[in-house]
Design a protein around this motif. Structure first.
Motif, mmCIF file in Angstrom:
data_model
loop_
_atom_site.group_PDB
_atom_site.id
_atom_site.type_symbol
_atom_site.label_atom_id
_atom_site.label_comp_id
_atom_site.label_asym_id
_atom_site.label_seq_id
_atom_site.Cartn_x
_atom_site.Cartn_y
_atom_site.Cartn_z
ATOM 1 N N LEU A 17 0.804 -1.148 -0.025
ATOM 2 C CA LEU A 17 -0.020 -0.093 0.065
ATOM 3 C C LEU A 17 0.903 1.211 0.079
ATOM 4 O O LEU A 17 1.640 1.425 0.888
ATOM 5 N N ILE A 18 0.615 2.003 -1.041
ATOM 6 C CA ILE A 18 1.741 3.134 -1.284
ATOM 7 C C ILE A 18 0.941 4.366 -1.593
ATOM 8 O O ILE A 18 0.003 4.453 -2.639
ATOM 9 N N PHE A 19 1.155 5.555 -0.925
ATOM 10 C CA PHE A 19 0.571 6.915 -1.606
ATOM 11 C C PHE A 19 1.522 7.576 -2.183
ATOM 12 O O PHE A 19 2.626 7.844 -1.560
ATOM 13 N N VAL A 20 1.287 8.123 -3.480
ATOM 14 C CA VAL A 20 2.304 8.850 -4.218
ATOM 15 C C VAL A 20 1.798 10.170 -4.469
ATOM 16 O O VAL A 20 0.505 10.454 -4.512
ATOM 17 N N GLY A 21 2.609 11.399 -3.731
ATOM 18 C CA GLY A 21 2.292 12.702 -3.857
ATOM 19 C C GLY A 21 1.901 13.261 -5.060
ATOM 20 O O GLY A 21 2.523 12.645 -6.098
ATOM 21 N N SER A 22 1.567 14.522 -5.108
ATOM 22 C CA SER A 22 1.419 15.248 -6.504
ATOM 23 C C SER A 22 2.708 15.497 -7.080
ATOM 24 O O SER A 22 3.702 16.080 -6.348
ATOM 25 N N GLY A 23 2.802 15.209 -8.305
ATOM 26 C CA GLY A 23 3.927 15.556 -8.922
ATOM 27 C C GLY A 23 5.197 14.451 -9.067
ATOM 28 O O GLY A 23 6.278 14.875 -9.590
ATOM 29 N N THR A 24 4.929 13.307 -8.362
ATOM 30 C CA THR A 24 6.033 12.502 -8.036
ATOM 31 C C THR A 24 6.308 11.238 -9.135
ATOM 32 O O THR A 24 5.281 10.786 -9.253
ATOM 33 N N PRO A 25 7.274 11.290 -9.782
ATOM 34 C CA PRO A 25 7.503 10.376 -10.853
ATOM 35 C C PRO A 25 7.338 8.880 -10.147
ATOM 36 O O PRO A 25 7.991 8.779 -9.231
ATOM 37 N N HIS A 26 6.541 8.102 -10.931
ATOM 38 C CA HIS A 26 6.502 6.596 -10.392
ATOM 39 C C HIS A 26 6.096 5.516 -11.669
ATOM 40 O O HIS A 26 5.432 6.085 -12.550
ATOM 41 N N VAL A 27 6.470 4.517 -11.477
ATOM 42 C CA VAL A 27 5.961 3.341 -12.190
ATOM 43 C C VAL A 27 5.959 1.985 -11.518
ATOM 44 O O VAL A 27 6.830 1.793 -10.554
ATOM 45 N N TRP A 28 5.171 1.165 -11.567
ATOM 46 C CA TRP A 28 4.943 -0.312 -11.506
ATOM 47 C C TRP A 28 5.382 -1.058 -12.565
ATOM 48 O O TRP A 28 4.483 -0.919 -13.475
ATOM 49 N N ILE A 29 6.325 -1.889 -12.736
ATOM 50 C CA ILE A 29 6.676 -2.747 -13.701
ATOM 51 C C ILE A 29 6.597 -4.106 -13.593
ATOM 52 O O ILE A 29 7.699 -4.575 -12.616
ATOM 53 N N GLN A 40 5.011 13.866 -1.061
ATOM 54 C CA GLN A 40 5.580 13.822 -2.200
ATOM 55 C C GLN A 40 6.895 12.907 -2.446
ATOM 56 O O GLN A 40 7.500 12.774 -3.460
ATOM 57 N N ARG A 41 7.361 12.556 -1.209
ATOM 58 C CA ARG A 41 8.453 11.531 -1.228
ATOM 59 C C ARG A 41 7.966 10.208 -1.435
ATOM 60 O O ARG A 41 8.758 9.108 -1.639
ATOM 61 N N GLY A 42 6.626 9.922 -1.540
ATOM 62 C CA GLY A 42 6.131 8.554 -1.557
ATOM 63 C C GLY A 42 6.086 8.014 -0.264
ATOM 64 O O GLY A 42 6.991 8.198 0.707
ATOM 65 N N VAL A 43 4.851 7.468 0.243
ATOM 66 C CA VAL A 43 4.721 6.639 1.458
ATOM 67 C C VAL A 43 4.378 5.732 1.398
ATOM 68 O O VAL A 43 3.437 5.194 0.741
ATOM 69 N N GLN A 44 4.945 4.455 2.129
ATOM 70 C CA GLN A 44 4.324 2.846 2.016
ATOM 71 C C GLN A 44 3.920 2.799 3.721
ATOM 72 O O GLN A 44 4.496 3.010 4.521
ATOM 73 N N PHE A 45 2.854 2.450 3.831
ATOM 74 C CA PHE A 45 2.236 2.028 4.865
ATOM 75 C C PHE A 45 2.156 0.363 5.486
ATOM 76 O O PHE A 45 2.300 -0.268 4.477
ATOM 77 N N HIS A 46 2.288 0.407 6.730
ATOM 78 C CA HIS A 46 2.522 -0.907 7.267
ATOM 79 C C HIS A 46 1.523 -1.164 8.290
ATOM 80 O O HIS A 46 0.817 -0.207 9.025
ATOM 81 N N GLY A 47 1.607 -2.554 9.063
ATOM 82 C CA GLY A 47 0.735 -2.632 10.064
ATOM 83 C C GLY A 47 -0.750 -2.635 9.981
ATOM 84 O O GLY A 47 -1.323 -2.422 9.020
#
Length: 291
Positions: free
Chosen positions: A64-76, A123-130
């Motif tokens: 589970l990841i939150f990607v902030g505004s304007g942050t480059p990202h891709v899942w391959i 905007q750094r990207g956040v990964q949630f746990h627990g």
């Protein structure tokens, strides 16, 4: 890298604060991109590599990841997804949020400084746990079945849980800023895809520079200015990430492990592993086993 100011195909988001949807495809889109909307992604079923800002990691089902505004990202996805083997699917839940409309509408009811501050940090990207991850996913699933006020209440609850979560980690570096411009999209797509396909063998600078369509010197400057990492470090980071995944999944000798990750000898493998992870492969394996 060309900014997308609306999620492609979702005109509803242009007038809405948020949009939740379920996505099922043979594989995830492979375009390295960014957009103004924030994006919360729960990987229901899939595996592969992902890039969030300057962070390169492996992903698997349950992330589970939150990607902030304007942050480059891709899942391959892994190669087997593109080959259509084993009836694999890439399934996810996605919640898109318009940060401007969110703060605009919330300002009618409350002070939005805390929301703006959190969106900025995200905007750094956040990964949630627990437990909080489980709660957020449950709310996303709930929102798929809801409409109007009920769905809005669930959304506000979800937003509050993200903002007050204790079990999370930022993915991109502390000082990360999006360095991409409009001309980078195709070139960076080609570079990343080529590296992901061939990182288990030596990739000469002349070879990857040719993929980018520029000379070696220009490529080194271009790559580091966009990723904040040298090409060599980027490839080693990817290889060590792959090694960590193998250490979690399989029992194998250090020689076999280093060979599978693209290293000609275990000395180089051990040196880069400790440099990137701060511990030896055996120490990492013991930690994983103890968990």
């Amino acid at each position: 890298m060309k900014p997308l100011f609306a999620i492609p195909g979702d005109k509803a988001l242009e007038q809405s604060v948020f949009l939740v949807k379920e996505i099922t495809q043979p594989f995830f889109s492979t375009e390295f991109h960014f957009h103004h909307e924030c994006q919360l992604v729960y990987v229901v079923e899939s595996a592969g590599r992902r890039i969030i800002g300057d962070n390169i990691s492996y992903f698997d089902s349950g992330e589970l990841i939150f990607v902030g505004s304007g942050t480059p990202h891709v899942w391959i996805n892994e190669q087997k997804y593109f080959e259509g083997r084993d009836k694999l699917q890439a399934r996810s839940l996605a919640l898109y949020i318009s940060p401007d409309l969110l703060t605009e509408h919330l300002s009618s009811f409350t002070n939005t400084n805390a929301v703006k501050s959190w969106l900025k940090k995200a905007q750094r990207g956040v990964q949630f746990h627990g437990p909080v991850k489980t709660e957020i996913v449950a709310l996303m699933q709930q929102m798929l079945q809801q409409q109007d006020l009920q769905q809005t209440i669930s959304f506000i609850t979800l937003l509050h849980k993200m903002m007050t979560a204790k079990s999370y980690e930022f993915l991109a570096g502390t000082n990360y800023v999006n360095p991409y411009n409009d001309k980078d999209q195709t070139r960076m797509d080609d570079i990343f895809k080529y590296i992901f396909r061939h990182f288990k063998r030596d990739i000469p600078l002349s070879e990857i520079a040719a993929i980018a369509g520029i000379n070696v010197h220009s490529f080194c400057r271009f790559f580091k200015s966009r990723t904040q990492k040298s090409f060599t470090y980027f490839v080693n980071e990817l290889r060590i990430g792959y090694a960590c995944r193998l250490l979690q999944e399989k029992e194998m000798s250090m020689v076999e492990l280093s060979n599978k990750c693209g290293y000609r000898n275990t000395t180089h493998f051990n040196r880069f592993f400790k440099k990137i992870k701060g511990k030896t492969p055996r120490e990492y394996k013991r930690e994983v086993s103890s968990l």
